[in-house]
Design an enzyme around this catalytic site. Structure first.
Site, short mmCIF file in Angstrom:
data_model
loop_
_atom_site.label_atom_id
_atom_site.label_comp_id
_atom_site.label_asym_id
_atom_site.label_seq_id
_atom_site.Cartn_x
_atom_site.Cartn_y
_atom_site.Cartn_z
CE LYS A 28 -4.06 1.87 2.44
NZ LYS A 28 -4.98 1.69 3.59
CB SER A 103 -8.34 3.32 2.34
OG SER A 103 -7.50 2.82 3.35
CB SER A 127 -8.39 0.45 5.18
OG SER A 127 -9.18 1.59 5.09
#
Ligand code: GLN
Length: 423
Positions: A28, A103, A127
């Site tokens: 990420k 996310s 997330s």
């Protein structure tokens, strides 16, 4: 790439030999990689290259993994669909008209779409689990303190953990084994996990396991999701587990408390992005206020601005007691509710998300509706507990995730139970 799962493609090769030798991993883009852009999905950090690696990145490469890209994400982790990214939304590989969740949407989409074997996401309020559920893969949010946050760009420190995403429970557990354990650079990490064998726990032996079901978390959920959830419970019972109804009355307040706390911490954490200390500058006008305002107006997207403003408001003199303090009290209540429930059950089960993945473009106009989709994931962060999302079939061609929550440092228990759901 058609899914838009990566903001930056990379080829960072590990040293070989370890358990991740030959594996490709998506990381990420809020996890620091030395000399490689780490944008947090924001225009503000479009050109930012960290001077050091996050601890989890070191552990990945030490284990032999190759990092193939920095994964797309909602800006600074603020969102549930990956649509707030400055770099455009990621598509759900299962159905490209739908969002991948967020996310950590790029991380989950990369794994589900076969663009990486494994991925790391971060989970502040869901997330890792939300995108895992929406993309039909496995995601683990570890107990607070199990995984180092050193090098993770902070959104809301008291809530977040880095967690693995993988096609199977065993692979997610193996990745957790690699990243778990104390780190001298993160004082909130604990001794637990140093010699972990979570992968070995993925046995799926649920005979005699007690599964608590908080029925209130099903209120308002999409019926197609509830059907899949009930089928997963049937399946667990068929394998020898016992299910019992439990009550978590505080969870009604979890989303509200979570957003007050997350936005408050964010307003403080994001203060450093002013174009001088960190972030792109909007230009210097000879006046600090104007310079900061210009950089931040230009660098941040709408959702980030909304949260910085609301978080600053919630912390301001006169309102602190009304919002922040109340939210902390609700948080303590959520912790207490879980403590009581775990006196009687081994794990707590719910749908990971109360809805199916929305269509692309459907969510941004109604932020409150988007926040409410975090009803089942945010209590877990408030209570600092571990949870896993495991695929529980599909409805109308879209994946549904089952969430299993465990007591503190109960990762082995949830990994074991999730393996039974998977089988
Ligand atoms: N959807 C939640 C939020 O927007 C959770 C995000 C996250 O875990 N980073 O805050």
């Amino acid at each position: 790439m058609s899914l838009n799962a990566f903001i930056t493609e990379t080829d960072i090769e590990g040293d070989g030999d370890g358990v991740l030798d030959g594996k490709t991993v998506a990381v990420k883009d809020n996890i620091s990689t030395e000399g490689v852009p780490t944008t947090c999905g924001s225009r503000m950090l479009e050109d930012y290259e960290p001077p050091y690696d996050a601890t989890v990145v070191e552990r990945l490469t030490d284990a032999g993994a190759t990092i193939v890209g920095k994964a797309n994400m909602d800006e600074f982790g603020m969102g549930t669909t990956t649509e707030t990214s400055y770099f455009g939304p990621t598509k759900n590989p299962v159905d490209e008209d739908h969002v991948p969740g967020g996310s950590s949407g790029g991380s989950a989409a990369a794994v589900a779409g076969g663009e990486a074997d494994l991925a790391l996401g971060s989970d502040t309020g869901g997330s890792v689990r939300a995108p895992a559920a929406f993309c039909g893969v496995v995601g683990i949010k570890p107990t607070y303190g199990l995984v180092s946050r050193y090098g993770l760009v902070a959104y809301a420190n008291s809530l977040e953990q880095i967690g693995p995403i993988a096609p199977t429970v065993e692979e997610a557990a193996e990745l957790l084994d690699v990243i778990a354990g104390p780190d001298e650079n993160d004082g909130t990490t604990r001794a637990e996990g140093a010699d972990s064998d979570y992968a070995g726990a993925a046995e799926g032996d649920v005979d005699g396991l007690t599964v608590g079901v908080p029925r209130e978390l099903l209120d308002g959920a999409d019926e197609r999701v509830v059907d899949r959830f009930e089928a997963a419970l049937d399946d667990l019972r068929a394998q020898g587990a016992e299910t019992v109804d439990v009550e978590l009355p505080s969870c009604e307040y979890a989303v509200a408390a979570y957003y007050v706390i997350a936005m408050s911490e964010a307003s403080s954490n994001l203060a450093r992005f002013d174009g001088v200390r960190y972030g792109n500058s909007g230009g210097f006008d000879g006046n600090w206020n104007e310079t900061f305002a210009e950089s931040r107006s230009e660098g941040f997207g709408d959702e980030v601005k909304r949260r910085v403003l609301l978080g600053t408001y919630a912390l301001s003199a006169g309102y602190h007691d009304k919002y922040y303090k109340q939210a902390q009290e609700a948080r303590a209540w959520v912790k207490q509710d879980f403590d009581e429930v775990f006196e009687d059950v081994d794990v707590v089960a719910s749908p990971t998300m109360p809805v199916l993945p929305p269509e692309l473009g459907e969510s941004l106009d109604d932020p409150v509706q988007m926040y409410l989709a975090d009803a089942n994931t945010t209590p877990v962060n408030l209570a600092n507990l571990p949870a896993i999302s495991v695929p529980a079939g599909e409805a109308d061609g879209l994946p549904v995730g089952l969430q299993l929550v465990g007591p503190k440092f109960g990762e082995e228990t949830i990994v074991n139970a999730a393996a039974a759901v998977e089988a």
